[in-house]
Design an enzyme around this catalytic site. Sequence first.
Site, mmCIF file in Angstrom:
data_model
loop_
_atom_site.group_PDB
_atom_site.id
_atom_site.type_symbol
_atom_site.label_atom_id
_atom_site.label_comp_id
_atom_site.label_asym_id
_atom_site.label_seq_id
_atom_site.Cartn_x
_atom_site.Cartn_y
_atom_site.Cartn_z
ATOM 1 N N ASP A 188 11.731 10.233 -7.644
ATOM 2 C CA ASP A 188 11.389 9.504 -6.324
ATOM 3 C C ASP A 188 12.142 8.116 -6.142
ATOM 4 O O ASP A 188 11.530 7.424 -5.850
ATOM 5 C CB ASP A 188 9.996 9.501 -6.060
ATOM 6 C CG ASP A 188 9.624 9.087 -4.738
ATOM 7 O OD1 ASP A 188 10.411 9.509 -3.895
ATOM 8 O OD2 ASP A 188 8.539 8.418 -4.685
ATOM 9 N N GLY A 235 -2.000 4.619 -4.229
ATOM 10 C CA GLY A 235 -2.827 3.347 -4.368
ATOM 11 C C GLY A 235 -2.132 2.102 -3.800
ATOM 12 O O GLY A 235 -1.172 2.272 -3.037
ATOM 13 N N LYS A 270 -1.566 -2.279 -10.123
ATOM 14 C CA LYS A 270 -1.433 -0.982 -9.319
ATOM 15 C C LYS A 270 -3.057 -0.424 -9.281
ATOM 16 O O LYS A 270 -3.413 0.154 -10.292
ATOM 17 C CB LYS A 270 -0.409 -0.098 -9.707
ATOM 18 C CG LYS A 270 -0.392 1.275 -8.468
ATOM 19 C CD LYS A 270 0.843 2.100 -8.792
ATOM 20 C CE LYS A 270 1.058 3.243 -8.193
ATOM 21 N NZ LYS A 270 2.126 4.030 -8.658
ATOM 22 N N THR A 289 0.995 -1.271 0.005
ATOM 23 C CA THR A 289 -0.047 -0.257 -0.136
ATOM 24 C C THR A 289 0.862 1.155 -0.057
ATOM 25 O O THR A 289 1.964 1.391 0.803
ATOM 26 C CB THR A 289 -0.942 -0.019 1.268
ATOM 27 O OG1 THR A 289 -1.799 -1.257 1.229
ATOM 28 C CG2 THR A 289 -1.832 1.359 1.161
ATOM 29 N N GLY A 290 0.668 2.072 -1.013
ATOM 30 C CA GLY A 290 1.489 3.320 -0.976
ATOM 31 C C GLY A 290 0.670 4.532 -0.766
ATOM 32 O O GLY A 290 -0.606 4.506 -0.610
#
Length: 516
Positions: free
Chosen positions: A142, A24, A41, A20-21
């Site tokens: 990122d 999503g 995703k 889990t991010g």
Amino acid sequence: MHPDVRLLGGRYELVALIATGGMGQVWQGHDTLLGRDVAVKVLRSEYTGDPTFLTRFRGEARLAAGLVHPNIAALFDYGEVPPAGPTDEHLAFLVMELVRGESLSGLLYREHTLTPERTLDVLRQSAAGLAAAHAAGVIHRDVKPGNVLIGSDGTVKITDFGVAVSGSTVPLTQTGQVMGTPHYLSPEQAAGARATPASDVYALGVIGYQCLTGRRMFDAESSLQVVLLQLNGTPEPLPDDVPPPVRSLIEGALAKDPAQRFPDGAAFRDAIDDVLAGRPVRRLAPTAAVTAVPDPTGTLPGGVPLTGPGTEPETDVPQSRRRRLLAGALTLLAAAAVAGGLQLAGSSGDGEAAADTPAPTSTSAAPATPSPQAIALATADLVGRPVTEVQAELTARGLVVTLRPLQTADVPDNQVIAVDPTGELAPGSPVTVTHAVAPPAAPAPAPVPDTTQPTTGGDAAEDAADAAEDAADAAEDAADDAAEDAGGGNGNAGNGNGNGNGNAGGNGRGNGKNDG
């Protein structure tokens, strides 16, 4: 968030939650058309109604679709499922290559540090993947351990281009919003400048530092303090057992001035190849704004020597430029504080995206008091295990666990389905553990009496009791009759009829005869 449908786009079956991010959830899925396992995703339901997040999600699909390289997780498909009714939600999803292995963050949590040889292997493959992205004009923005996947065969793949940009990307960043994860954010990004390929190289340098030391390069009580340290802080020295060529390589990637770093993933990859082959590292061409300082010790040009706390760091970045960067960052932070706080936005991944934090009252870039050791959680290490075991482990590690039962027949009873949040957590942080609960068994239908068969069970017992009662009544009647028959009395002798009382309690009548 769990999608209402188990078959997305009429093709992709969701099997098990992987992670889990921020934007999503990532599921292990199965492509029913091609018969292969995939990673799916799914954008969080709370974001599907936000045009900005949907645009960013679609942008990730477009950027990742154009990147084909062995060290980049391949994108297979993109789809959206409109709501079928007023209570349904809009679903958006990406279908990607399923990497069977673990993230670098999970590996570091388990092993803490990596050898210099293994660190170079991870960095070399990561740089090769980023080199392909940079050649296509895409900047990841990122790069962090949670977005570096290591397959079971040792292949490294870069994933999650959720906040990536290209030359044709429409800016989605709001004023005062810094895209990326603070602990791996380059100084120029922290200052609010546009990211370049060298920004991704800086993040790889930070990852290399963490692999070799077992700790993050900068850590503090808030994300904002970490950003300030990225701008002007000096990290602790690398361990003494790190070979000088490896030390110089990492230092070169961590130069505060992007002009003094390896310019892109390809240059960093080639420098790693030189170190592995024992060759002198190719020198970077000095820029007009910065004069390279000759290094008689053979360290990489552009390298920033790492010094200990309390000493003035040696640096090849002009102080005037450093002051301009810091002043620009402080201006940005002050403006963000007035507008309601600086927003540090990362993409989805292993929970390392920073939350909003208030601006400090001081403009000093000195590190704050070190925070307690962070607790690293990886979904892959917890999902699928018994809930009591996971609860005991997380509690013992200093986290506050809340159990969330979820009725499902698809997962064995009491097995962990999801853990939220994951990534690096402070001691005492709340964690929700979702576990499977078997649905209640359907009640058996009531039996229908069969009148054509003799009674059995309870009816037979009742009949037997009635028969015994009848037998007892009959015995009592027989006893009464017998007593009555035995009650004849003895009459008094004489002429005529005599009456007598029977001793047995009955009335007897006898005939008397006169003998004399």
